[in-house]
Enzyme design. Structure first.
Site, PDB file in Angstrom:
ATOM      1  CG  HIS A  14      -1.842   1.079   1.287  1.00 15.78           C
ATOM      2  ND1 HIS A  14      -2.899   1.044   2.125  1.00 15.78           N
ATOM      3  CD2 HIS A  14      -1.893   2.343   0.732  1.00 15.78           C
ATOM      4  CE1 HIS A  14      -3.552   2.174   2.169  1.00 15.78           C
ATOM      5  NE2 HIS A  14      -3.027   3.174   1.021  1.00 15.78           N
ATOM      6  CG  HIS A  16      -1.166   6.262  -2.229  1.00 12.79           C
ATOM      7  ND1 HIS A  16      -2.468   6.245  -3.028  1.00 12.79           N
ATOM      8  CD2 HIS A  16      -1.447   5.810  -1.159  1.00 12.79           C
ATOM      9  CE1 HIS A  16      -3.300   5.616  -2.341  1.00 12.79           C
ATOM     10  NE2 HIS A  16      -2.843   5.455  -1.053  1.00 12.79           N
ATOM     11  CG  HIS A 194      -7.503   3.803  -0.076  1.00 15.52           C
ATOM     12  ND1 HIS A 194      -7.068   3.289  -1.047  1.00 15.52           N
ATOM     13  CD2 HIS A 194      -6.659   4.519   0.552  1.00 15.52           C
ATOM     14  CE1 HIS A 194      -5.684   3.508  -1.035  1.00 15.52           C
ATOM     15  NE2 HIS A 194      -5.494   4.262  -0.014  1.00 15.52           N
ATOM     16  CD  GLU A 197      -7.433   6.690   4.815  1.00 13.98           C
ATOM     17  OE1 GLU A 197      -7.972   6.629   3.643  1.00 13.98           O
ATOM     18  OE2 GLU A 197      -6.168   7.332   5.082  1.00 13.98           O
ATOM     19  CG  ASP A 275      -1.296   5.720   2.931  1.00 16.65           C
ATOM     20  OD1 ASP A 275      -1.700   5.471   1.803  1.00 16.65           O
ATOM     21  OD2 ASP A 275      -2.259   6.310   3.598  1.00 16.65           O
ATOM     22  CG  ASP A 276       0.270   8.996   0.722  1.00 18.51           C
ATOM     23  OD1 ASP A 276       0.302   8.556  -0.460  1.00 18.51           O
ATOM     24  OD2 ASP A 276      -0.796   8.565   1.418  1.00 18.51           O
TER      25      ASP A 276
END
Ligand code: HPA
Ligand code: ZN
Length: 317
Positions: A14, A16, A194, A197, A275-276
């Site tokens: 996961h 991005h 997603h 969340e 994630d980021d």
């Protein structure tokens, strides 16, 4: 534990790619492409990365992505992340990208995909890192726009393993994308979304029952429904959880209150992801490290999470 975390070969599921844009690269590309960004120093950028919700993050994340214009920009972005993978002993990564974030600004679909995939191919040869690409639809946009993006992906189909769904969750439930996910499945794509969340359990049920996803991204609110917990356990549906992201975006009050190890103990197929990472203060290893620091994660739990990262990957299909 820190050494063991670093030493273990890991998979990341996961991530991005737009969320790996470090401030230094953002400044370099802004200057090269003559794009205005509202910061003058790295310190100013870091100060702006103080989020109150998913939306407050997304506004800054989409603004940052505007510096990405040429194929070389997407190559550089992806290559920097892959070097980080090498450093952290991530041997397999399944990378999400948001084509609509770029095509909306007039950047061509092929510019984005070619830039990213050239870096992935180089990493396979030179860094021994394997990878898959997941194309995500922005859920704040319409299903028609998602269909148009699916059509644009047709010539690149062999480069993309799965379809995903990201951006603003609240008010954009899975059922909005039922038909396009159905079509993507028919075309042979794997599916992820997603869910849970910020959204409640209905979003997770919707991703499972309406979109028929193979994995849930996040899914941390599943513990609000015992029937859902039993279902996820029985079917071993992977949850790609991102601890630092959840705390940064206030989906969870503090790391001490994160439920990831509780879900693991209950027998769910949970994984750790970043994630980021450029926005949330850490890459994959830092996400494992906070679980030791804040939740007292044991060596056995660490090994189970790392095993799950491969078990839940699309390598096993
Ligand atoms: N949630 C939704 N959309 C996103 C995220 C996220 O964590 N990161 C990048 N786009
Ligand atoms: Zn995400």
């Amino acid at each position: 534990m820190k050494d063991l975390i670093k030493k273990l070969p890991k998979a990341e599921l996961h991530l991005h790619i737009e969320g790996t844009l470090e401030p230094e690269l953002m400044f370099r590309l802004a200057k090269k492409n003559n794009i205005y960004i509202p910061y003058k120093t790295v310190k100013e950028v870091k100060k702006a990365y103080n989020f109150s919700s998913l939306q407050s993050f997304l506004d800054i994340y989409y603004a940052g992505a505007k510096v990405l214009i040429t194929e070389e920009d997407f190559f550089d972005l992806t290559w920097e992340y892959l070097l980080k993978c090498k450093e952290q002993n991530i041997v397999h990564t399944e990378i999400m990208f948001d084509p609509q974030t770029h095509t909306c600004r007039g950047v061509k679909f092929k510019t984005v995909v070619n830039g990213i995939t050239k870096a992935l191919e180089k990493a396979k040869d030179e860094l021994e890192i394997s990878s898959f690409l997941i194309m995500s639809f922005l859920r704040h946009l319409s299903q028609e726009e998602a269909f148009a993006t699916l059509k644009e992906a047709e010539p690149f189909k062999e480069k993309i393993i799965a379809i995903g769904l990201d951006s603003s969750e609240l008010g954009n439930p899975p059922k909005k994308f039922k038909d396009v996910f159905n079509e993507a499945k028919k075309q042979g794509y794997k599916l992820v979304a997603h869910a849970g969340e910020e959204g409640d359990v209905s979003y997770i049920w919707g991703a499972l029952d309406i979109l028929h996803v193979d994995r849930i991204d996040h899914g941390i609110r599943c513990d609000e429904d015992n029937r859902l917990i039993s279902y996820l356990k029985e079917k071993q549906v992977p949850l790609t959880i991102c601890p630092l992201s959840n705390v940064k975006l206030k989906a969870v009050k503090s790391m001490e209150k994160h439920n990831i190890l509780k879900l693991l103990k209950q027998g769910l197929n949970v994984t750790v992801n970043s994630d980021d990472p450029a926005y949330f203060g850490g890459y994959l290893n830092e996400n494992y490290e906070v679980l030791v620091e804040s939740l007292g994660m044991s060596e056995e739990e660490l090994k189970r999470l790392v095993e799950n990262s491969f078990k839940a990957s699309f390598l096993s299909i």
